[in-house]
Motif scaffolding. Structure first.
Motif, PDB file in Angstrom:
ATOM      1  N   VAL A   6       0.861  -1.186   0.000  1.00  0.00           N
ATOM      2  CA  VAL A   6       0.000   0.000   0.000  1.00  0.00           C
ATOM      3  C   VAL A   6       0.897   1.236   0.000  1.00  0.00           C
ATOM      4  O   VAL A   6       1.883   1.308   0.763  1.00  0.00           O
ATOM      5  CB  VAL A   6      -0.934  -0.004   1.232  1.00  0.00           C
ATOM      6  CG1 VAL A   6      -1.740   1.291   1.318  1.00  0.00           C
ATOM      7  CG2 VAL A   6      -1.872  -1.206   1.181  1.00  0.00           C
ATOM      8  N   TYR A  35      -1.271   6.252   2.004  1.00  0.00           N
ATOM      9  CA  TYR A  35      -2.648   5.755   2.197  1.00  0.00           C
ATOM     10  C   TYR A  35      -2.708   4.606   3.202  1.00  0.00           C
ATOM     11  O   TYR A  35      -3.673   3.848   3.212  1.00  0.00           O
ATOM     12  CB  TYR A  35      -3.233   5.318   0.850  1.00  0.00           C
ATOM     13  CG  TYR A  35      -3.411   6.470  -0.102  1.00  0.00           C
ATOM     14  CD1 TYR A  35      -4.583   7.227  -0.100  1.00  0.00           C
ATOM     15  CD2 TYR A  35      -2.399   6.843  -0.983  1.00  0.00           C
ATOM     16  CE1 TYR A  35      -4.745   8.296  -0.956  1.00  0.00           C
ATOM     17  CE2 TYR A  35      -2.546   7.917  -1.840  1.00  0.00           C
ATOM     18  CZ  TYR A  35      -3.727   8.641  -1.820  1.00  0.00           C
ATOM     19  OH  TYR A  35      -3.884   9.712  -2.660  1.00  0.00           O
ATOM     20  N   GLY A  83      -4.927  -2.193   2.972  1.00  0.00           N
ATOM     21  CA  GLY A  83      -4.232  -3.476   2.995  1.00  0.00           C
ATOM     22  C   GLY A  83      -5.164  -4.613   3.397  1.00  0.00           C
ATOM     23  O   GLY A  83      -5.202  -5.655   2.748  1.00  0.00           O
ATOM     24  N   GLU A 134       4.676  -4.423  10.998  1.00  0.00           N
ATOM     25  CA  GLU A 134       3.415  -3.857  10.494  1.00  0.00           C
ATOM     26  C   GLU A 134       2.621  -4.943   9.778  1.00  0.00           C
ATOM     27  O   GLU A 134       1.435  -5.147  10.043  1.00  0.00           O
ATOM     28  CB  GLU A 134       3.663  -2.705   9.508  1.00  0.00           C
ATOM     29  CG  GLU A 134       4.283  -1.472  10.089  1.00  0.00           C
ATOM     30  CD  GLU A 134       5.804  -1.542  10.140  1.00  0.00           C
ATOM     31  OE1 GLU A 134       6.372  -2.545   9.666  1.00  0.00           O
ATOM     32  OE2 GLU A 134       6.405  -0.586  10.661  1.00  0.00           O
ATOM     33  N   ALA A 135       3.320  -5.627   8.847  1.00  0.00           N
ATOM     34  CA  ALA A 135       2.634  -6.674   8.090  1.00  0.00           C
ATOM     35  C   ALA A 135       2.229  -7.824   9.009  1.00  0.00           C
ATOM     36  O   ALA A 135       1.134  -8.378   8.889  1.00  0.00           O
ATOM     37  CB  ALA A 135       3.527  -7.165   6.957  1.00  0.00           C
ATOM     38  N   TYR A 144      -1.523  -9.353   9.313  1.00  0.00           N
ATOM     39  CA  TYR A 144      -1.874 -10.742   9.025  1.00  0.00           C
ATOM     40  C   TYR A 144      -2.456 -11.435  10.260  1.00  0.00           C
ATOM     41  O   TYR A 144      -3.405 -12.212  10.148  1.00  0.00           O
ATOM     42  CB  TYR A 144      -0.640 -11.497   8.506  1.00  0.00           C
ATOM     43  CG  TYR A 144      -0.112 -10.937   7.203  1.00  0.00           C
ATOM     44  CD1 TYR A 144      -0.982 -10.543   6.193  1.00  0.00           C
ATOM     45  CD2 TYR A 144       1.248 -10.786   6.975  1.00  0.00           C
ATOM     46  CE1 TYR A 144      -0.514 -10.013   4.990  1.00  0.00           C
ATOM     47  CE2 TYR A 144       1.724 -10.271   5.778  1.00  0.00           C
ATOM     48  CZ  TYR A 144       0.845  -9.880   4.803  1.00  0.00           C
ATOM     49  OH  TYR A 144       1.312  -9.365   3.618  1.00  0.00           O
TER      50      TYR A 144
HETATM   51  C1  LIG Z   1       1.652  -4.011   5.520  1.00  0.00           C
HETATM   52  C2  LIG Z   1       0.811  -3.021   4.713  1.00  0.00           C
HETATM   53  C3  LIG Z   1       0.352  -3.702   3.414  1.00  0.00           C
HETATM   54  C4  LIG Z   1      -0.431  -2.628   5.541  1.00  0.00           C
HETATM   55  O1  LIG Z   1      -1.284  -1.850   4.716  1.00  0.00           O
HETATM   56  P1  LIG Z   1      -2.354  -0.837   5.365  1.00  0.00           P
HETATM   57  O2  LIG Z   1      -3.278  -0.407   4.286  1.00  0.00           O
HETATM   58  O3  LIG Z   1      -1.642   0.215   6.114  1.00  0.00           O
HETATM   59  O4  LIG Z   1      -3.095  -1.803   6.396  1.00  0.00           O
HETATM   60  P2  LIG Z   1      -4.538  -1.579   7.062  1.00  0.00           P
HETATM   61  O5  LIG Z   1      -4.814  -0.120   7.203  1.00  0.00           O
HETATM   62  O6  LIG Z   1      -5.533  -2.367   6.306  1.00  0.00           O
HETATM   63  O7  LIG Z   1      -4.293  -2.196   8.516  1.00  0.00           O
HETATM   64  C5  LIG Z   1      -5.021  -3.279   8.983  1.00  0.00           C
HETATM   65  C6  LIG Z   1      -4.501  -3.674  10.350  1.00  0.00           C
HETATM   66  O8  LIG Z   1      -3.152  -4.119  10.253  1.00  0.00           O
HETATM   67  C7  LIG Z   1      -2.413  -3.697  11.430  1.00  0.00           C
HETATM   68  N1  LIG Z   1      -1.403  -2.707  11.017  1.00  0.00           N
HETATM   69  C8  LIG Z   1      -1.175  -2.249   9.765  1.00  0.00           C
HETATM   70  N2  LIG Z   1      -0.147  -1.364   9.762  1.00  0.00           N
HETATM   71  C9  LIG Z   1       0.278  -1.272  11.057  1.00  0.00           C
HETATM   72  C10 LIG Z   1       1.308  -0.526  11.701  1.00  0.00           C
HETATM   73  N3  LIG Z   1       2.100   0.317  11.027  1.00  0.00           N
HETATM   74  N4  LIG Z   1       1.448  -0.670  13.042  1.00  0.00           N
HETATM   75  C11 LIG Z   1       0.664  -1.506  13.736  1.00  0.00           C
HETATM   76  N5  LIG Z   1      -0.354  -2.237  13.182  1.00  0.00           N
HETATM   77  C12 LIG Z   1      -0.521  -2.129  11.856  1.00  0.00           C
HETATM   78  C13 LIG Z   1      -3.443  -3.064  12.346  1.00  0.00           C
HETATM   79  O9  LIG Z   1      -4.023  -4.113  13.099  1.00  0.00           O
HETATM   80  C14 LIG Z   1      -4.448  -2.542  11.338  1.00  0.00           C
HETATM   81  O10 LIG Z   1      -5.734  -2.342  11.876  1.00  0.00           O
HETATM   82  P3  LIG Z   1      -6.082  -0.923  12.580  1.00  0.00           P
HETATM   83  O11 LIG Z   1      -5.590   0.166  11.662  1.00  0.00           O
HETATM   84  O12 LIG Z   1      -7.575  -0.980  12.715  1.00  0.00           O
HETATM   85  O13 LIG Z   1      -5.330  -0.938  13.887  1.00  0.00           O
HETATM   86  C15 LIG Z   1       1.621  -1.721   4.408  1.00  0.00           C
HETATM   87  O14 LIG Z   1       2.185  -1.248   5.622  1.00  0.00           O
HETATM   88  C16 LIG Z   1       2.723  -1.896   3.397  1.00  0.00           C
HETATM   89  O15 LIG Z   1       2.494  -1.781   2.186  1.00  0.00           O
HETATM   90  N6  LIG Z   1       3.948  -2.161   3.879  1.00  0.00           N
HETATM   91  C17 LIG Z   1       5.115  -2.299   2.976  1.00  0.00           C
HETATM   92  C18 LIG Z   1       4.998  -3.544   2.133  1.00  0.00           C
HETATM   93  C19 LIG Z   1       4.883  -4.785   2.973  1.00  0.00           C
HETATM   94  O16 LIG Z   1       5.565  -4.936   3.986  1.00  0.00           O
HETATM   95  N7  LIG Z   1       3.995  -5.711   2.540  1.00  0.00           N
HETATM   96  C20 LIG Z   1       3.798  -6.969   3.198  1.00  0.00           C
HETATM   97  C21 LIG Z   1       4.953  -7.852   2.936  1.00  0.00           C
HETATM   98  S1  LIG Z   1       4.507  -9.510   2.836  1.00  0.00           S
END
Ligand SMILES: CC(C)(COP(=O)(O)OP(=O)(O)OC[C@H]1O[C@@H](n2cnc3c(N)ncnc32)[C@H](O)[C@@H]1OP(=O)(O)O)[C@@H](O)C(=O)NCCC(=O)NCCS
Length: 159
Positions: A81, A85, A91, A117-118, A122
Protein backbone atom coordinates in the motif's frame (compact mmCIF):
# COMPACT_ATOMS: atom_id res chain seq x y z
CA UNK A 1 -4.04 10.26 15.11
CA UNK A 2 -5.50 7.39 13.04
CA UNK A 3 -6.82 8.72 9.70
CA UNK A 4 -10.42 8.20 8.57
CA UNK A 5 -10.96 4.98 6.58
CA UNK A 6 -10.23 5.65 2.89
CA UNK A 7 -12.93 5.34 0.24
CA UNK A 8 -11.25 2.96 -2.14
CA UNK A 9 -12.41 0.47 -4.70
CA UNK A 10 -10.80 -2.88 -5.45
CA UNK A 11 -10.49 -3.68 -9.13
CA UNK A 12 -8.82 -6.33 -11.28
CA UNK A 13 -5.35 -5.26 -12.40
CA UNK A 14 -3.74 -5.92 -15.78
CA UNK A 15 -0.74 -5.15 -17.93
CA UNK A 16 -1.86 -1.53 -18.40
CA UNK A 17 -1.11 -1.06 -14.69
CA UNK A 18 2.57 -1.95 -15.13
CA UNK A 19 3.96 1.56 -14.68
CA UNK A 20 1.80 2.29 -11.64
CA UNK A 21 2.81 -1.06 -10.15
CA UNK A 22 6.50 -0.33 -10.68
CA UNK A 23 6.09 2.97 -8.83
CA UNK A 24 4.17 1.32 -5.99
CA UNK A 25 6.64 -1.54 -5.78
CA UNK A 26 9.62 0.77 -5.28
CA UNK A 27 7.69 2.82 -2.70
CA UNK A 28 6.74 -0.30 -0.73
CA UNK A 29 9.59 -2.77 -1.04
CA UNK A 30 12.87 -0.95 -1.77
CA UNK A 31 15.54 -3.72 -1.93
CA UNK A 32 12.87 -6.44 -2.16
CA UNK A 33 11.09 -4.83 -5.15
CA UNK A 34 10.41 -7.33 -7.92
CA UNK A 35 12.18 -6.84 -11.27
CA UNK A 36 10.02 -5.67 -14.14
CA UNK A 37 9.76 -9.15 -15.70
CA UNK A 38 8.25 -10.52 -12.49
CA UNK A 39 5.81 -7.61 -12.42
CA UNK A 40 4.79 -8.38 -16.01
CA UNK A 41 4.30 -12.00 -14.99
CA UNK A 42 2.13 -11.21 -12.01
CA UNK A 43 -0.03 -8.98 -14.22
CA UNK A 44 -0.50 -11.56 -16.98
CA UNK A 45 0.09 -15.20 -16.00
CA UNK A 46 -2.90 -17.54 -15.70
CA UNK A 47 -3.78 -18.84 -12.23
CA UNK A 48 -2.86 -15.55 -10.57
CA UNK A 49 -5.30 -13.23 -8.80
CA UNK A 50 -4.21 -9.59 -9.26
CA UNK A 51 -6.08 -6.77 -7.60
CA UNK A 52 -5.48 -3.06 -7.23
CA UNK A 53 -6.94 -0.59 -4.76
CA UNK A 54 -7.91 2.66 -6.42
CA UNK A 55 -8.62 6.11 -4.99
CA UNK A 56 -9.58 8.92 -7.37
CA UNK A 57 -8.30 6.94 -10.35
CA UNK A 58 -4.91 6.29 -8.75
CA UNK A 59 -3.50 2.88 -7.78
CA UNK A 60 -2.75 3.10 -4.06
CA UNK A 61 -2.35 -0.60 -3.34
CA UNK A 62 -1.80 -3.95 -5.01
CA UNK A 63 -2.11 -7.59 -4.01
CA UNK A 64 -1.58 -10.85 -5.83
CA UNK A 65 -2.52 -14.42 -5.02
CA UNK A 66 -1.31 -17.64 -6.61
CA UNK A 67 -3.73 -20.54 -6.82
CA UNK A 68 -1.52 -22.90 -8.85
CA UNK A 69 -0.04 -24.89 -5.94
CA UNK A 70 -0.59 -28.61 -6.65
CA UNK A 71 -1.37 -29.20 -2.95
CA UNK A 72 -4.24 -26.74 -3.14
CA UNK A 73 -2.66 -24.10 -0.94
CA UNK A 74 -3.14 -20.50 -2.03
CA UNK A 75 -0.22 -18.09 -1.67
CA UNK A 76 -0.54 -14.35 -1.24
CA UNK A 77 2.60 -13.41 -3.16
CA UNK A 78 2.62 -9.66 -2.69
CA UNK A 79 0.72 -6.94 -0.85
CA UNK A 80 1.70 -3.30 -0.76
CA UNK A 81 0.00 0.00 0.00
CA UNK A 82 1.30 3.46 -0.91
CA UNK A 83 2.72 4.96 2.32
CA UNK A 84 0.43 8.00 1.91
CA UNK A 85 -2.65 5.75 2.20
CA UNK A 86 -1.68 3.36 4.99
CA UNK A 87 -3.67 2.62 8.17
CA UNK A 88 -6.92 3.28 6.34
CA UNK A 89 -8.00 -0.32 5.73
CA UNK A 90 -6.63 -0.61 2.18
CA UNK A 91 -4.23 -3.48 2.99
CA UNK A 92 -6.88 -5.41 4.89
CA UNK A 93 -9.39 -4.88 2.05
CA UNK A 94 -6.97 -6.10 -0.60
CA UNK A 95 -6.00 -9.12 1.49
CA UNK A 96 -9.61 -10.18 2.05
CA UNK A 97 -10.52 -9.73 -1.61
CA UNK A 98 -7.45 -11.69 -2.68
CA UNK A 99 -8.21 -14.57 -0.29
CA UNK A 100 -11.76 -14.70 -1.58
CA UNK A 101 -10.72 -14.81 -5.23
CA UNK A 102 -7.98 -17.36 -4.61
CA UNK A 103 -10.82 -19.46 -3.21
CA UNK A 104 -8.75 -22.22 -1.54
CA UNK A 105 -9.23 -23.53 2.02
CA UNK A 106 -5.67 -22.70 3.10
CA UNK A 107 -3.72 -19.55 2.27
CA UNK A 108 -0.10 -18.83 3.13
CA UNK A 109 2.32 -15.96 2.76
CA UNK A 110 5.84 -15.03 3.77
CA UNK A 111 7.24 -11.89 5.33
CA UNK A 112 10.51 -10.68 6.76
CA UNK A 113 10.93 -11.44 10.44
CA UNK A 114 11.38 -7.69 11.09
CA UNK A 115 8.16 -6.64 9.29
CA UNK A 116 5.99 -6.02 12.34
CA UNK A 117 3.42 -3.86 10.49
CA UNK A 118 2.63 -6.67 8.09
CA UNK A 119 2.79 -9.27 10.87
CA UNK A 120 0.13 -7.36 12.82
CA UNK A 121 -2.06 -7.02 9.76
CA UNK A 122 -1.87 -10.74 9.02
CA UNK A 123 -2.43 -11.71 12.64
CA UNK A 124 -5.48 -9.45 12.83
CA UNK A 125 -6.73 -11.04 9.60
CA UNK A 126 -6.58 -14.55 11.08
CA UNK A 127 -3.13 -15.79 10.03
CA UNK A 128 -0.83 -17.59 12.42
CA UNK A 129 2.84 -18.43 12.25
CA UNK A 130 3.34 -21.67 10.33
CA UNK A 131 7.08 -22.13 9.79
CA UNK A 132 10.36 -20.27 9.33
CA UNK A 133 12.44 -20.22 6.15
CA UNK A 134 15.97 -19.43 7.40
CA UNK A 135 17.77 -16.63 5.52
CA UNK A 136 15.09 -16.53 2.83
CA UNK A 137 15.41 -12.82 2.09
CA UNK A 138 18.26 -10.77 0.67
CA UNK A 139 20.64 -9.75 3.43
CA UNK A 140 20.06 -13.12 5.13
CA UNK A 141 16.89 -12.28 7.05
CA UNK A 142 14.56 -15.17 7.88
CA UNK A 143 11.19 -15.48 6.18
CA UNK A 144 8.20 -16.13 8.43
CA UNK A 145 5.51 -18.21 6.75
CA UNK A 146 2.01 -17.52 8.02
CA UNK A 147 -1.10 -19.52 7.27
CA UNK A 148 -4.81 -18.88 7.43
CA UNK A 149 -7.25 -21.75 7.35
CA UNK A 150 -10.54 -20.86 5.74
CA UNK A 151 -13.41 -23.29 5.49
CA UNK A 152 -13.56 -26.82 6.75
CA UNK A 153 -9.89 -27.94 7.14
CA UNK A 154 -9.12 -26.09 10.41
CA UNK A 155 -7.86 -29.20 12.25
CA UNK A 156 -4.74 -29.29 10.08
CA UNK A 157 -3.59 -25.86 11.25
CA UNK A 158 -0.15 -25.66 12.87
CA UNK A 159 0.08 -22.78 15.30
C1 LIG B 1 1.65 -4.01 5.52
C2 LIG B 1 0.81 -3.02 4.71
C3 LIG B 1 0.35 -3.70 3.41
C4 LIG B 1 -0.43 -2.63 5.54
O1 LIG B 1 -1.28 -1.85 4.72
P1 LIG B 1 -2.35 -0.84 5.36
O2 LIG B 1 -3.28 -0.41 4.29
O3 LIG B 1 -1.64 0.22 6.11
O4 LIG B 1 -3.09 -1.80 6.40
P2 LIG B 1 -4.54 -1.58 7.06
O5 LIG B 1 -4.81 -0.12 7.20
O6 LIG B 1 -5.53 -2.37 6.31
O7 LIG B 1 -4.29 -2.20 8.52
C5 LIG B 1 -5.02 -3.28 8.98
C6 LIG B 1 -4.50 -3.67 10.35
O8 LIG B 1 -3.15 -4.12 10.25
C7 LIG B 1 -2.41 -3.70 11.43
N1 LIG B 1 -1.40 -2.71 11.02
C8 LIG B 1 -1.17 -2.25 9.77
N2 LIG B 1 -0.15 -1.36 9.76
C9 LIG B 1 0.28 -1.27 11.06
C10 LIG B 1 1.31 -0.53 11.70
N3 LIG B 1 2.10 0.32 11.03
N4 LIG B 1 1.45 -0.67 13.04
C11 LIG B 1 0.66 -1.51 13.74
N5 LIG B 1 -0.35 -2.24 13.18
C12 LIG B 1 -0.52 -2.13 11.86
C13 LIG B 1 -3.44 -3.06 12.35
O9 LIG B 1 -4.02 -4.11 13.10
C14 LIG B 1 -4.45 -2.54 11.34
O10 LIG B 1 -5.73 -2.34 11.88
P3 LIG B 1 -6.08 -0.92 12.58
O11 LIG B 1 -5.59 0.17 11.66
O12 LIG B 1 -7.58 -0.98 12.72
O13 LIG B 1 -5.33 -0.94 13.89
C15 LIG B 1 1.62 -1.72 4.41
O14 LIG B 1 2.18 -1.25 5.62
C16 LIG B 1 2.72 -1.90 3.40
O15 LIG B 1 2.49 -1.78 2.19
N6 LIG B 1 3.95 -2.16 3.88
C17 LIG B 1 5.12 -2.30 2.98
C18 LIG B 1 5.00 -3.54 2.13
C19 LIG B 1 4.88 -4.78 2.97
O16 LIG B 1 5.57 -4.94 3.99
N7 LIG B 1 4.00 -5.71 2.54
C20 LIG B 1 3.80 -6.97 3.20
C21 LIG B 1 4.95 -7.85 2.94
S1 LIG B 1 4.51 -9.51 2.84
Amino acid sequence: MTPEPALFTIQPAGLLDLNDLRRLESLCFEADAWPVLDLMGVLTLPGIVRLKAVIAGRMVGFAAGDKRDPLGIGWITTLGVDPAYRRQGVGRGLLEACEEQVGLPRVRLTLRRSNLEAYRLYQAAGYSRYEVWPQYYSGGEDGIVMQKVLGEAKNSQIG
